[in-house]
Design a protein around this motif. Structure first.
Motif, PDB file in Angstrom:
ATOM      1  N   ALA A   4       9.760  -5.157  18.055  1.00  0.00           N
ATOM      2  CA  ALA A   4      10.278  -4.706  16.763  1.00  0.00           C
ATOM      3  C   ALA A   4       9.677  -3.355  16.382  1.00  0.00           C
ATOM      4  N   SER A   5       8.402  -3.155  16.644  1.00  0.00           N
ATOM      5  CA  SER A   5       7.749  -1.879  16.344  1.00  0.00           C
ATOM      6  C   SER A   5       8.321  -0.759  17.205  1.00  0.00           C
ATOM      7  N   ILE A   6       8.572  -1.060  18.462  1.00  0.00           N
ATOM      8  CA  ILE A   6       9.153  -0.060  19.359  1.00  0.00           C
ATOM      9  C   ILE A   6      10.544   0.341  18.873  1.00  0.00           C
ATOM     10  N   ILE A   7      11.329  -0.639  18.479  1.00  0.00           N
ATOM     11  CA  ILE A   7      12.679  -0.354  17.985  1.00  0.00           C
ATOM     12  C   ILE A   7      12.604   0.455  16.701  1.00  0.00           C
ATOM     13  N   LYS A   8      11.688   0.086  15.805  1.00  0.00           N
ATOM     14  CA  LYS A   8      11.528   0.823  14.548  1.00  0.00           C
ATOM     15  C   LYS A   8      11.138   2.273  14.835  1.00  0.00           C
ATOM     16  N   ASP A   9      10.198   2.483  15.768  1.00  0.00           N
ATOM     17  CA  ASP A   9       9.794   3.833  16.140  1.00  0.00           C
ATOM     18  C   ASP A   9      10.972   4.617  16.715  1.00  0.00           C
ATOM     19  N   GLU A 109      18.847  -1.969  12.911  1.00  0.00           N
ATOM     20  CA  GLU A 109      18.636  -2.046  11.464  1.00  0.00           C
ATOM     21  C   GLU A 109      18.968  -3.444  10.938  1.00  0.00           C
ATOM     22  N   VAL A 110      20.027  -4.065  11.484  1.00  0.00           N
ATOM     23  CA  VAL A 110      20.414  -5.417  11.067  1.00  0.00           C
ATOM     24  C   VAL A 110      19.269  -6.385  11.317  1.00  0.00           C
ATOM     25  N   PHE A 111      18.734  -6.383  12.533  1.00  0.00           N
ATOM     26  CA  PHE A 111      17.696  -7.347  12.870  1.00  0.00           C
ATOM     27  C   PHE A 111      16.366  -7.016  12.195  1.00  0.00           C
ATOM     28  N   GLU A 112      16.120  -5.753  11.944  1.00  0.00           N
ATOM     29  CA  GLU A 112      14.923  -5.386  11.194  1.00  0.00           C
ATOM     30  C   GLU A 112      15.018  -5.876   9.750  1.00  0.00           C
ATOM     31  N   SER A 113      16.207  -5.792   9.173  1.00  0.00           N
ATOM     32  CA  SER A 113      16.387  -6.222   7.776  1.00  0.00           C
ATOM     33  C   SER A 113      16.205  -7.732   7.613  1.00  0.00           C
ATOM     34  N   LEU A 114      16.446  -8.490   8.683  1.00  0.00           N
ATOM     35  CA  LEU A 114      16.307  -9.944   8.605  1.00  0.00           C
ATOM     36  C   LEU A 114      14.845 -10.397   8.700  1.00  0.00           C
ATOM     37  N   ALA A 144      19.217 -23.082  11.055  1.00  0.00           N
ATOM     38  CA  ALA A 144      20.490 -23.571  10.521  1.00  0.00           C
ATOM     39  C   ALA A 144      21.305 -22.456   9.881  1.00  0.00           C
ATOM     40  N   GLN A 145      20.628 -21.470   9.342  1.00  0.00           N
ATOM     41  CA  GLN A 145      21.321 -20.404   8.605  1.00  0.00           C
ATOM     42  C   GLN A 145      21.340 -19.078   9.354  1.00  0.00           C
ATOM     43  N   LEU A 146      20.829 -19.043  10.558  1.00  0.00           N
ATOM     44  CA  LEU A 146      20.652 -17.791  11.286  1.00  0.00           C
ATOM     45  C   LEU A 146      21.963 -17.036  11.514  1.00  0.00           C
ATOM     46  N   LYS A 147      22.983 -17.724  11.984  1.00  0.00           N
ATOM     47  CA  LYS A 147      24.254 -17.057  12.277  1.00  0.00           C
ATOM     48  C   LYS A 147      24.854 -16.440  11.012  1.00  0.00           C
ATOM     49  N   GLU A 148      24.830 -17.184   9.914  1.00  0.00           N
ATOM     50  CA  GLU A 148      25.374 -16.678   8.649  1.00  0.00           C
ATOM     51  C   GLU A 148      24.570 -15.475   8.146  1.00  0.00           C
ATOM     52  N   LYS A 149      23.246 -15.546   8.292  1.00  0.00           N
ATOM     53  CA  LYS A 149      22.397 -14.428   7.860  1.00  0.00           C
ATOM     54  C   LYS A 149      22.720 -13.161   8.650  1.00  0.00           C
ATOM     55  N   ILE A 150      22.934 -13.322   9.957  1.00  0.00           N
ATOM     56  CA  ILE A 150      23.260 -12.168  10.797  1.00  0.00           C
ATOM     57  C   ILE A 150      24.607 -11.590  10.381  1.00  0.00           C
ATOM     58  N   ILE A 157      25.342  -3.821   6.194  1.00  0.00           N
ATOM     59  CA  ILE A 157      25.076  -2.516   6.785  1.00  0.00           C
ATOM     60  C   ILE A 157      26.367  -1.711   6.953  1.00  0.00           C
ATOM     61  N   ASP A 158      27.496  -2.415   7.103  1.00  0.00           N
ATOM     62  CA  ASP A 158      28.778  -1.734   7.247  1.00  0.00           C
ATOM     63  C   ASP A 158      29.410  -1.365   5.908  1.00  0.00           C
ATOM     64  N   ALA A 159      28.945  -1.984   4.829  1.00  0.00           N
ATOM     65  CA  ALA A 159      29.535  -1.727   3.514  1.00  0.00           C
ATOM     66  C   ALA A 159      29.233  -0.292   3.104  1.00  0.00           C
ATOM     67  N   PRO A 160      30.244   0.405   2.576  1.00  0.00           N
ATOM     68  CA  PRO A 160      30.004   1.774   2.122  1.00  0.00           C
ATOM     69  C   PRO A 160      29.011   1.770   0.972  1.00  0.00           C
ATOM     70  N   LYS A 161      28.088   2.711   1.020  1.00  0.00           N
ATOM     71  CA  LYS A 161      27.077   2.816  -0.016  1.00  0.00           C
ATOM     72  C   LYS A 161      27.675   3.477  -1.249  1.00  0.00           C
ATOM     73  N   SER A 162      27.436   2.890  -2.376  1.00  0.00           N
ATOM     74  CA  SER A 162      27.901   3.455  -3.639  1.00  0.00           C
ATOM     75  C   SER A 162      27.048   4.671  -3.982  1.00  0.00           C
ATOM     76  N   PRO A 163      27.642   5.737  -4.523  1.00  0.00           N
ATOM     77  CA  PRO A 163      26.835   6.895  -4.901  1.00  0.00           C
ATOM     78  C   PRO A 163      25.839   6.554  -6.010  1.00  0.00           C
ATOM     79  N   MET A 164      26.075   5.461  -6.726  1.00  0.00           N
ATOM     80  CA  MET A 164      25.186   5.090  -7.815  1.00  0.00           C
ATOM     81  C   MET A 164      24.068   4.168  -7.355  1.00  0.00           C
ATOM     82  N   SER A 165      24.119   3.679  -6.097  1.00  0.00           N
ATOM     83  CA  SER A 165      23.082   2.761  -5.630  1.00  0.00           C
ATOM     84  C   SER A 165      21.832   3.551  -5.263  1.00  0.00           C
TER      85      SER A 165
END
Length: 166
Positions: A4-9, A109-114, A144-150, A157-165
């Motif tokens: 995970a550290s290598i991927i983050k780097d 980024e997806v797996f880091e966020s989890l 039990a919830q892993l697939k749904e969380k992913i 991560i695919d959702a467009p970011k709002s300019p106000m966020s």
């Protein structure tokens, strides 16, 4: 260092390269403006159009640029997502998706966020596809919830970011 550290780097390094590209692009634009002022009109126009062509190629890559719009990016197109148990506290996640410019970065980024405890990770590239396999440590509730969380993390991560966020 763990995986995970290598991927983050690696993600941080890619972002640094994007920033360097932005600085170089700004220098090119500055030089272009300087040449237009110094050169006679016809010659300046000819060189300006050739510089614009090379500048356009850089911008068409879709990299993030500060100050002007956002990132041109394509969503992660998941072809297959499997979560399997291989031990008491170990699960294997396999995700196969179409390969685009920034798919690998987005998957990281997806797996880091989890915030999963990643034991090992592997990314395999095929023509037009990527396959990422992770061995993760998870308790029964997480499993039990892993697939749904992913799936939710990919949607986020695919959702467009709002300019106000923020």
């Amino acid at each position: 260092m763990d995986k995970a550290s290598i991927i983050k780097d690696a993600i941080e390094y890619i972002q640094e390269l994007h920033n360097q590209e932005k600085k170089i692009q700004e220098e090119i634009n500055e030089l272009e403006r300087g040449r237009q002022k110094k050169l006679p009109n016809t010659r300046a126009q000819n060189e300006s159009s050739s510089l614009s062509t090379s500048t356009k190629k850089i911008n068409d890559r879709g990299y993030e640029s500060e100050g002007g719009g956002g990132r041109l990016s394509t969503p992660i197109e998941v072809l297959e997502l499997r979560v399997s148990e291989v031990g008491e506290k170990t699960s294997v996640i396999t995700i196969t998706c179409s390969k685009n410019k920034d798919t690998m970065v987005k998957l990281c980024e997806v797996f880091e966020s989890l915030k999963l405890k990643i034991i090992t990770a592997n990314i395999t590239a095929f023509p037009g596809m990527l396959s990422k396999t992770l061995f993760v440590e998870a308790d029964e509730i997480e499993k039990a919830q892993l697939k749904e969380k992913i799936e939710m993390a990919i949607a986020d991560i695919d959702a467009p970011k709002s300019p106000m966020s923020f």
